[in-house]
Design a protein around this motif. Sequence first.
Motif, PDB file in Angstrom:
ATOM      1  N   TYR A  64       0.845  -1.192   0.000  1.00  0.00           N
ATOM      2  CA  TYR A  64       0.000   0.000   0.000  1.00  0.00           C
ATOM      3  C   TYR A  64       0.885   1.248   0.000  1.00  0.00           C
ATOM      4  O   TYR A  64       1.939   1.274   0.659  1.00  0.00           O
ATOM      5  CB  TYR A  64      -0.899   0.028   1.232  1.00  0.00           C
ATOM      6  N   SER A  65       0.449   2.271  -0.711  1.00  0.00           N
ATOM      7  CA  SER A  65       1.199   3.516  -0.749  1.00  0.00           C
ATOM      8  C   SER A  65       1.333   4.093   0.660  1.00  0.00           C
ATOM      9  O   SER A  65       0.341   4.237   1.387  1.00  0.00           O
ATOM     10  CB  SER A  65       0.482   4.537  -1.644  1.00  0.00           C
ATOM     11  N   ALA A  66       2.575   4.430   1.037  1.00  0.00           N
ATOM     12  CA  ALA A  66       2.789   5.007   2.362  1.00  0.00           C
ATOM     13  C   ALA A  66       2.155   6.382   2.469  1.00  0.00           C
ATOM     14  O   ALA A  66       1.827   6.839   3.569  1.00  0.00           O
ATOM     15  CB  ALA A  66       4.285   5.087   2.656  1.00  0.00           C
ATOM     16  N   ALA A  67       1.952   7.040   1.334  1.00  0.00           N
ATOM     17  CA  ALA A  67       1.389   8.391   1.343  1.00  0.00           C
ATOM     18  C   ALA A  67      -0.131   8.387   1.410  1.00  0.00           C
ATOM     19  O   ALA A  67      -0.732   9.163   2.160  1.00  0.00           O
ATOM     20  CB  ALA A  67       1.853   9.150   0.097  1.00  0.00           C
ATOM     21  N   THR A  68      -0.782   7.505   0.631  1.00  0.00           N
ATOM     22  CA  THR A  68      -2.250   7.535   0.534  1.00  0.00           C
ATOM     23  C   THR A  68      -2.926   6.337   1.186  1.00  0.00           C
ATOM     24  O   THR A  68      -4.115   6.378   1.466  1.00  0.00           O
ATOM     25  CB  THR A  68      -2.679   7.582  -0.943  1.00  0.00           C
ATOM     26  N   GLY A  69      -2.189   5.254   1.390  1.00  0.00           N
ATOM     27  CA  GLY A  69      -2.788   4.035   1.924  1.00  0.00           C
ATOM     28  C   GLY A  69      -3.476   3.188   0.879  1.00  0.00           C
ATOM     29  O   GLY A  69      -3.999   2.113   1.195  1.00  0.00           O
ATOM     30  N   ASP A  70      -3.475   3.628  -0.379  1.00  0.00           N
ATOM     31  CA  ASP A  70      -4.142   2.876  -1.439  1.00  0.00           C
ATOM     32  C   ASP A  70      -3.315   1.661  -1.861  1.00  0.00           C
ATOM     33  O   ASP A  70      -2.080   1.693  -1.840  1.00  0.00           O
ATOM     34  CB  ASP A  70      -4.383   3.771  -2.657  1.00  0.00           C
ATOM     35  N   LEU A  71      -4.004   0.606  -2.269  1.00  0.00           N
ATOM     36  CA  LEU A  71      -3.341  -0.610  -2.713  1.00  0.00           C
ATOM     37  C   LEU A  71      -2.595  -0.365  -4.015  1.00  0.00           C
ATOM     38  O   LEU A  71      -3.167   0.132  -4.982  1.00  0.00           O
ATOM     39  CB  LEU A  71      -4.375  -1.730  -2.894  1.00  0.00           C
ATOM     40  N   VAL A  72      -1.313  -0.729  -4.062  1.00  0.00           N
ATOM     41  CA  VAL A  72      -0.495  -0.573  -5.260  1.00  0.00           C
ATOM     42  C   VAL A  72      -0.366  -1.911  -5.989  1.00  0.00           C
ATOM     43  O   VAL A  72      -0.527  -1.987  -7.202  1.00  0.00           O
ATOM     44  CB  VAL A  72       0.899  -0.020  -4.900  1.00  0.00           C
ATOM     45  N   SER A  73      -0.076  -2.968  -5.250  1.00  0.00           N
ATOM     46  CA  SER A  73       0.058  -4.290  -5.859  1.00  0.00           C
ATOM     47  C   SER A  73      -0.106  -5.349  -4.787  1.00  0.00           C
ATOM     48  O   SER A  73       0.013  -5.081  -3.592  1.00  0.00           O
ATOM     49  CB  SER A  73       1.418  -4.443  -6.554  1.00  0.00           C
ATOM     50  N   TYR A  74      -0.382  -6.567  -5.234  1.00  0.00           N
ATOM     51  CA  TYR A  74      -0.460  -7.689  -4.303  1.00  0.00           C
ATOM     52  C   TYR A  74      -0.111  -8.969  -5.052  1.00  0.00           C
ATOM     53  O   TYR A  74      -0.227  -9.052  -6.275  1.00  0.00           O
ATOM     54  CB  TYR A  74      -1.848  -7.796  -3.665  1.00  0.00           C
ATOM     55  N   GLU A  75       0.307  -9.965  -4.291  1.00  0.00           N
ATOM     56  CA  GLU A  75       0.621 -11.274  -4.863  1.00  0.00           C
ATOM     57  C   GLU A  75       0.235 -12.362  -3.873  1.00  0.00           C
ATOM     58  O   GLU A  75       0.236 -12.144  -2.655  1.00  0.00           O
ATOM     59  CB  GLU A  75       2.117 -11.381  -5.176  1.00  0.00           C
ATOM     60  N   VAL A 106     -12.776 -11.360   4.185  1.00  0.00           N
ATOM     61  CA  VAL A 106     -12.002 -10.132   4.038  1.00  0.00           C
ATOM     62  C   VAL A 106     -12.604  -9.294   2.919  1.00  0.00           C
ATOM     63  O   VAL A 106     -12.908  -9.810   1.843  1.00  0.00           O
ATOM     64  CB  VAL A 106     -10.523 -10.446   3.734  1.00  0.00           C
ATOM     65  N   LYS A 107     -12.783  -8.012   3.176  1.00  0.00           N
ATOM     66  CA  LYS A 107     -13.291  -7.103   2.139  1.00  0.00           C
ATOM     67  C   LYS A 107     -12.650  -5.724   2.302  1.00  0.00           C
ATOM     68  O   LYS A 107     -11.963  -5.453   3.288  1.00  0.00           O
ATOM     69  CB  LYS A 107     -14.810  -6.990   2.202  1.00  0.00           C
ATOM     70  N   ASP A 108     -12.902  -4.853   1.317  1.00  0.00           N
ATOM     71  CA  ASP A 108     -12.422  -3.466   1.321  1.00  0.00           C
ATOM     72  C   ASP A 108     -10.901  -3.385   1.493  1.00  0.00           C
ATOM     73  O   ASP A 108     -10.388  -2.469   2.145  1.00  0.00           O
ATOM     74  CB  ASP A 108     -13.114  -2.654   2.418  1.00  0.00           C
ATOM     75  N   GLU A 109     -10.189  -4.329   0.868  1.00  0.00           N
ATOM     76  CA  GLU A 109      -8.735  -4.366   1.009  1.00  0.00           C
ATOM     77  C   GLU A 109      -8.020  -3.468   0.006  1.00  0.00           C
ATOM     78  O   GLU A 109      -6.799  -3.591  -0.171  1.00  0.00           O
ATOM     79  CB  GLU A 109      -8.222  -5.801   0.901  1.00  0.00           C
ATOM     80  N   ASN A 110      -8.733  -2.550  -0.626  1.00  0.00           N
ATOM     81  CA  ASN A 110      -8.104  -1.625  -1.560  1.00  0.00           C
ATOM     82  C   ASN A 110      -7.410  -0.463  -0.866  1.00  0.00           C
ATOM     83  O   ASN A 110      -6.760   0.354  -1.516  1.00  0.00           O
ATOM     84  CB  ASN A 110      -9.127  -1.079  -2.560  1.00  0.00           C
ATOM     85  N   ASN A 111      -7.579  -0.376   0.457  1.00  0.00           N
ATOM     86  CA  ASN A 111      -6.880   0.643   1.226  1.00  0.00           C
ATOM     87  C   ASN A 111      -6.427   0.024   2.540  1.00  0.00           C
ATOM     88  O   ASN A 111      -7.143  -0.781   3.145  1.00  0.00           O
ATOM     89  CB  ASN A 111      -7.776   1.859   1.488  1.00  0.00           C
ATOM     90  N   PHE A 112      -5.243   0.407   2.979  1.00  0.00           N
ATOM     91  CA  PHE A 112      -4.655  -0.173   4.182  1.00  0.00           C
ATOM     92  C   PHE A 112      -5.554   0.016   5.400  1.00  0.00           C
ATOM     93  O   PHE A 112      -5.685  -0.881   6.235  1.00  0.00           O
ATOM     94  CB  PHE A 112      -3.290   0.478   4.434  1.00  0.00           C
ATOM     95  N   LYS A 113      -6.199   1.174   5.493  1.00  0.00           N
ATOM     96  CA  LYS A 113      -6.995   1.488   6.681  1.00  0.00           C
ATOM     97  C   LYS A 113      -8.397   0.890   6.646  1.00  0.00           C
ATOM     98  O   LYS A 113      -9.088   0.888   7.671  1.00  0.00           O
ATOM     99  CB  LYS A 113      -7.084   3.005   6.863  1.00  0.00           C
ATOM    100  N   THR A 114      -8.851   0.408   5.474  1.00  0.00           N
ATOM    101  CA  THR A 114     -10.226  -0.093   5.369  1.00  0.00           C
ATOM    102  C   THR A 114     -10.320  -1.606   5.254  1.00  0.00           C
ATOM    103  O   THR A 114     -11.430  -2.151   5.268  1.00  0.00           O
ATOM    104  CB  THR A 114     -10.936   0.538   4.159  1.00  0.00           C
ATOM    105  N   ALA A 115      -9.186  -2.300   5.137  1.00  0.00           N
ATOM    106  CA  ALA A 115      -9.214  -3.762   5.011  1.00  0.00           C
ATOM    107  C   ALA A 115      -9.896  -4.361   6.249  1.00  0.00           C
ATOM    108  O   ALA A 115      -9.437  -4.180   7.370  1.00  0.00           O
ATOM    109  CB  ALA A 115      -7.801  -4.309   4.857  1.00  0.00           C
ATOM    110  N   LEU A 116     -11.000  -5.071   6.012  1.00  0.00           N
ATOM    111  CA  LEU A 116     -11.860  -5.507   7.110  1.00  0.00           C
ATOM    112  C   LEU A 116     -12.013  -7.022   7.126  1.00  0.00           C
ATOM    113  O   LEU A 116     -12.253  -7.654   6.095  1.00  0.00           O
ATOM    114  CB  LEU A 116     -13.250  -4.874   6.960  1.00  0.00           C
ATOM    115  N   ALA A 117     -11.890  -7.604   8.317  1.00  0.00           N
ATOM    116  CA  ALA A 117     -12.153  -9.029   8.531  1.00  0.00           C
ATOM    117  C   ALA A 117     -13.430  -9.146   9.350  1.00  0.00           C
ATOM    118  O   ALA A 117     -13.578  -8.493  10.381  1.00  0.00           O
ATOM    119  CB  ALA A 117     -10.992  -9.692   9.261  1.00  0.00           C
ATOM    120  N   TYR A 118     -14.365 -10.008   8.896  1.00  0.00           N
ATOM    121  CA  TYR A 118     -15.640 -10.152   9.588  1.00  0.00           C
ATOM    122  C   TYR A 118     -16.211 -11.533   9.272  1.00  0.00           C
ATOM    123  O   TYR A 118     -15.653 -12.294   8.480  1.00  0.00           O
ATOM    124  CB  TYR A 118     -16.621  -9.061   9.148  1.00  0.00           C
TER     125      TYR A 118
END
Length: 326
Positions: A64-75, A106-118
């Motif tokens: 995730y971008s350190a500046a915005t928290g948005d997801l940049v890439s994943y593997e 897990v949902k909303d994992e497109n941002n570091f602060k919103t990734a939610l487990a439920y």
Amino acid sequence: MSCGKKKHICILLLAAIVPMMLFSCQRRDLYRLEEKLVYLELDIDTTVLHGKAEMPEIMVAAFYSAATGDLVSYEFVDPRGGWLHNVSPGKYEMLVYNFNTSPTIVKDENNFKTALAYTEVGETNHSISGKGRIGPVINMPDHLYVSRKNVDLMYNSVSDTLLYHCGEESKKDSIMSIYHHCVSIMDTYHFKAMVRKGLSYISRAEVYITGHSSSNLFGPDLRSDKNAVIHFPVHRNESGNCLDADFVTFGAIPGEVNRVYLEITSSGRNDGPNTYIVDVTDQFVRNKENGYNIVIDPGIEIEPGEGGGGLDPGIDDWEEVEKDLL
């Protein structure tokens, strides 16, 4: 055309081509799969209170971008670790967690602060035999193993690799590696009710616990303060003459009252099933050394009764004594 002019044109062409070649070398495509750019070393701690959980089958490594928290890439990677390719130089919040953890979603994992487990909600207003409404009942979650780390990846033009700027030397061909120690974000509890008599008459037993968190924002590791009820079955333990179960929750909410209800269905010799409820909140024991325990001891007695099933003595006469598990 004279030889002098031809030579002059060749020199001009070389002068134009060489910088382009040099520039293109510095801008090499970092996404090519054949290039092993960063090695991820994983250590997943499956040791939990009251036992050992199963090793996850696959992990997600997200940048995730350190500046915005948005997801940049994943593997997706093996739980033992592996090479990461789809990442470029930059500063990141890195998040590693296990994938496909049903019933944990897990949902909303497109941002570091919103990734939610439920988990899914069962009955939204469950009522336990006259005990009143106890809130939304959620399915018991499974363990979610998570690790977080700030990383600064730099491109090394000499070795043509990405370097992890944190001083962690890799054992993999002198390429820097990223180490993650993953632990569960859940709490593990144990329920145990001693049965002095009539264990064989119990056909079903379940537990409801109020005052627990309903989810977790596992990027920043923030448990929800929304009150939910954890519901799980307990099992007959013939050798131990008890009802018991290990169970997992998102954790108790600080300041909330945790009511604990035991629901038993028993069958008699000549009658159908009978369901009984008891509030065993006084047995909610928190022991830092042995984990969280709910214990009923010396236990309960269940009699088939004449012409029907039932509890004997009655629920109000149950003797409850708090005792830590060893």
